[in-house]
Design a protein around this motif. Structure first.
Motif, PDB file in Angstrom:
ATOM      1  N   ILE A  64     -11.878  -3.500  -7.452  1.00  0.00           N
ATOM      2  CA  ILE A  64     -10.803  -3.923  -8.339  1.00  0.00           C
ATOM      3  C   ILE A  64      -9.597  -4.316  -7.502  1.00  0.00           C
ATOM      4  N   GLU A  65      -9.043  -5.492  -7.790  1.00  0.00           N
ATOM      5  CA  GLU A  65      -7.814  -5.904  -7.119  1.00  0.00           C
ATOM      6  C   GLU A  65      -6.684  -4.984  -7.562  1.00  0.00           C
ATOM      7  N   THR A  66      -5.707  -4.808  -6.713  1.00  0.00           N
ATOM      8  CA  THR A  66      -4.578  -3.945  -7.026  1.00  0.00           C
ATOM      9  C   THR A  66      -3.809  -4.505  -8.220  1.00  0.00           C
ATOM     10  N   THR A  67      -3.611  -3.660  -9.202  1.00  0.00           N
ATOM     11  CA  THR A  67      -2.911  -4.029 -10.428  1.00  0.00           C
ATOM     12  C   THR A  67      -2.107  -2.815 -10.873  1.00  0.00           C
ATOM     13  N   PRO A  68      -0.926  -3.011 -11.453  1.00  0.00           N
ATOM     14  CA  PRO A  68      -0.179  -1.851 -11.961  1.00  0.00           C
ATOM     15  C   PRO A  68      -0.896  -1.219 -13.154  1.00  0.00           C
ATOM     16  N   PRO A 128      -5.552   0.774 -12.792  1.00  0.00           N
ATOM     17  CA  PRO A 128      -6.678  -0.030 -13.270  1.00  0.00           C
ATOM     18  C   PRO A 128      -8.039   0.632 -13.072  1.00  0.00           C
ATOM     19  N   ARG A 129      -8.236   1.320 -11.952  1.00  0.00           N
ATOM     20  CA  ARG A 129      -9.549   1.932 -11.705  1.00  0.00           C
ATOM     21  C   ARG A 129      -9.850   3.006 -12.745  1.00  0.00           C
ATOM     22  N   ALA A 130      -8.885   3.876 -13.000  1.00  0.00           N
ATOM     23  CA  ALA A 130      -9.100   4.947 -13.982  1.00  0.00           C
ATOM     24  C   ALA A 130      -9.338   4.374 -15.375  1.00  0.00           C
ATOM     25  N   ARG A 131      -8.566   3.366 -15.741  1.00  0.00           N
ATOM     26  CA  ARG A 131      -8.733   2.739 -17.067  1.00  0.00           C
ATOM     27  C   ARG A 131     -10.073   2.025 -17.178  1.00  0.00           C
ATOM     28  N   PHE A 132     -10.488   1.346 -16.098  1.00  0.00           N
ATOM     29  CA  PHE A 132     -11.765   0.643 -16.124  1.00  0.00           C
ATOM     30  C   PHE A 132     -12.928   1.632 -16.253  1.00  0.00           C
ATOM     31  N   ALA A 176     -16.147  -3.707 -20.756  1.00  0.00           N
ATOM     32  CA  ALA A 176     -15.313  -2.640 -20.181  1.00  0.00           C
ATOM     33  C   ALA A 176     -14.089  -3.236 -19.489  1.00  0.00           C
ATOM     34  N   ILE A 177     -14.258  -4.377 -18.815  1.00  0.00           N
ATOM     35  CA  ILE A 177     -13.114  -5.050 -18.181  1.00  0.00           C
ATOM     36  C   ILE A 177     -12.097  -5.443 -19.254  1.00  0.00           C
ATOM     37  N   ASP A 178     -12.572  -6.054 -20.343  1.00  0.00           N
ATOM     38  CA  ASP A 178     -11.676  -6.463 -21.431  1.00  0.00           C
ATOM     39  C   ASP A 178     -10.966  -5.263 -22.055  1.00  0.00           C
ATOM     40  N   ASP A 179     -11.718  -4.194 -22.319  1.00  0.00           N
ATOM     41  CA  ASP A 179     -11.136  -2.986 -22.923  1.00  0.00           C
ATOM     42  C   ASP A 179     -10.059  -2.393 -22.017  1.00  0.00           C
ATOM     43  N   ALA A 180     -10.359  -2.303 -20.729  1.00  0.00           N
ATOM     44  CA  ALA A 180      -9.403  -1.720 -19.783  1.00  0.00           C
ATOM     45  C   ALA A 180      -8.165  -2.597 -19.640  1.00  0.00           C
ATOM     46  N   SER A 181      -8.359  -3.910 -19.674  1.00  0.00           N
ATOM     47  CA  SER A 181      -7.209  -4.825 -19.588  1.00  0.00           C
ATOM     48  C   SER A 181      -6.281  -4.631 -20.778  1.00  0.00           C
ATOM     49  N   ARG A 182      -6.864  -4.396 -21.950  1.00  0.00           N
ATOM     50  CA  ARG A 182      -6.024  -4.132 -23.134  1.00  0.00           C
ATOM     51  C   ARG A 182      -5.238  -2.834 -22.979  1.00  0.00           C
ATOM     52  N   MET A 183      -5.829  -1.841 -22.296  1.00  0.00           N
ATOM     53  CA  MET A 183      -5.155  -0.551 -22.104  1.00  0.00           C
ATOM     54  C   MET A 183      -3.943  -0.680 -21.189  1.00  0.00           C
ATOM     55  N   ILE A 184      -3.998  -1.570 -20.204  1.00  0.00           N
ATOM     56  CA  ILE A 184      -2.899  -1.681 -19.241  1.00  0.00           C
ATOM     57  C   ILE A 184      -2.072  -2.950 -19.458  1.00  0.00           C
ATOM     58  N   ALA A 185      -2.239  -3.589 -20.617  1.00  0.00           N
ATOM     59  CA  ALA A 185      -1.493  -4.823 -20.924  1.00  0.00           C
ATOM     60  C   ALA A 185      -0.001  -4.575 -20.706  1.00  0.00           C
ATOM     61  N   PRO A 186       0.717  -5.534 -20.204  1.00  0.00           N
ATOM     62  CA  PRO A 186       0.389  -6.949 -20.039  1.00  0.00           C
ATOM     63  C   PRO A 186      -0.377  -7.253 -18.752  1.00  0.00           C
ATOM     64  N   SER A 219      -8.592  -7.278 -12.684  1.00  0.00           N
ATOM     65  CA  SER A 219      -9.309  -8.359 -12.016  1.00  0.00           C
ATOM     66  C   SER A 219     -10.345  -7.734 -11.086  1.00  0.00           C
ATOM     67  N   ILE A 220     -11.602  -7.941 -11.413  1.00  0.00           N
ATOM     68  CA  ILE A 220     -12.681  -7.438 -10.575  1.00  0.00           C
ATOM     69  C   ILE A 220     -12.887  -8.449  -9.455  1.00  0.00           C
ATOM     70  N   GLU A 221     -12.648  -8.009  -8.246  1.00  0.00           N
ATOM     71  CA  GLU A 221     -12.753  -8.892  -7.089  1.00  0.00           C
ATOM     72  C   GLU A 221     -14.211  -9.229  -6.786  1.00  0.00           C
ATOM     73  N   ARG A 222     -15.060  -8.219  -6.882  1.00  0.00           N
ATOM     74  CA  ARG A 222     -16.466  -8.385  -6.562  1.00  0.00           C
ATOM     75  C   ARG A 222     -17.269  -7.423  -7.408  1.00  0.00           C
ATOM     76  N   ARG A 223     -18.475  -7.824  -7.778  1.00  0.00           N
ATOM     77  CA  ARG A 223     -19.355  -6.890  -8.456  1.00  0.00           C
ATOM     78  C   ARG A 223     -20.792  -7.275  -8.193  1.00  0.00           C
ATOM     79  N   TYR A 224     -21.656  -6.296  -8.303  1.00  0.00           N
ATOM     80  CA  TYR A 224     -23.070  -6.521  -8.092  1.00  0.00           C
ATOM     81  C   TYR A 224     -23.812  -5.529  -8.975  1.00  0.00           C
ATOM     82  N   ILE A 225     -24.698  -6.014  -9.809  1.00  0.00           N
ATOM     83  CA  ILE A 225     -25.453  -5.156 -10.714  1.00  0.00           C
ATOM     84  C   ILE A 225     -26.936  -5.364 -10.438  1.00  0.00           C
ATOM     85  N   VAL A 226     -27.662  -4.278 -10.193  1.00  0.00           N
ATOM     86  CA  VAL A 226     -29.097  -4.353  -9.926  1.00  0.00           C
ATOM     87  C   VAL A 226     -29.851  -3.354 -10.797  1.00  0.00           C
ATOM     88  N   GLU A 227     -31.130  -3.637 -10.998  1.00  0.00           N
ATOM     89  CA  GLU A 227     -31.976  -2.730 -11.761  1.00  0.00           C
ATOM     90  C   GLU A 227     -32.523  -1.663 -10.832  1.00  0.00           C
TER      91      GLU A 227
END
Length: 119
Positions: free
Chosen positions: A10-14, A17-21, A65-75, A79-87
Motif C-alpha cells: 500500500i502506498e503511504t496515505t493518511p 490505510p493498512r489497518a483500514r484495508f 475491500a480497497i473501495d470499502d477501506a477508501s470510504r473509511m479514510i475519505a477523502p 492506492s495498492i502499489e502492487r498485488r499478486y493473488i495465487v491459488e
C-alpha cells in the motif's frame, strides 16, 4: 471453494490505510491467520488468505475491500502499489497462471540466471 493467497503493498496515505484495508478485507472473506497443525499462525503484514469460488471472485473481494477501506479514510484513497493473488492447492503448493507468474517474476529470474563475473 478454492484457497487463495494475496500479497500487496500500500502506498503511504493518511488515515491508517493498512489497518483500514485489512479490516475491510476481513469483511470481504480474507484473513491474515492460517491454521497449521491445529494452531493458528499469523501471516506477514502484507499477506492475506481466503476461500473463494475462483480467481475472479478473489479479485472482486480484494477490489471491494480497497473501495470499502477508501470510504473509511475519505477523502484520502487507498492506492495498492502492487498485488499478486495465487491459488493455493493441497500440500502447500501454489498454482498461478504461468504467464502471469513469469511476468511478475521476470526481473528476479534474470538475476538468478545471470552468471556472476569474476575479475
Amino acid at each position: 471453494m478454492k484457497h487463495f493467497i494475496a500479497t500487496f503493498d500500500i502506498e503511504t496515505t493518511p488515515g491508517e490505510p493498512r489497518a483500514r484495508f485489512v479490516e475491510a478485507a476481513f469483511a470481504r472473506g480474507w484473513s491474515n491467520m492460517l491454521l497449521i497443525a491445529g494452531q493458528s499462525a499469523q501471516l506477514p503484514a502484507s499477506t492475506l488468505i481466503g476461500d473463494f469460488r475462483g480467481l475472479e471472485d478473489a479479485h472482486r473481494a480484494f477490489d471491494a475491500a480497497i473501495d470499502d477501506a477508501s470510504r473509511m479514510i475519505a477523502p484520502a484513497k487507498i492506492s495498492i502499489e502492487r498485488r499478486y493473488i495465487v491459488e493455493r492447492i493441497p500440500a502447500g503448493r501454489l498454482k498461478a497462471p504461468r504467464r502471469e507468474w513469469v511476468k511478475v517474476n521476470i526481473a528476479r529470474l534474470k538475476r538468478l540466471v545471470r552468471p556472476k563475473r569474476y575479475t
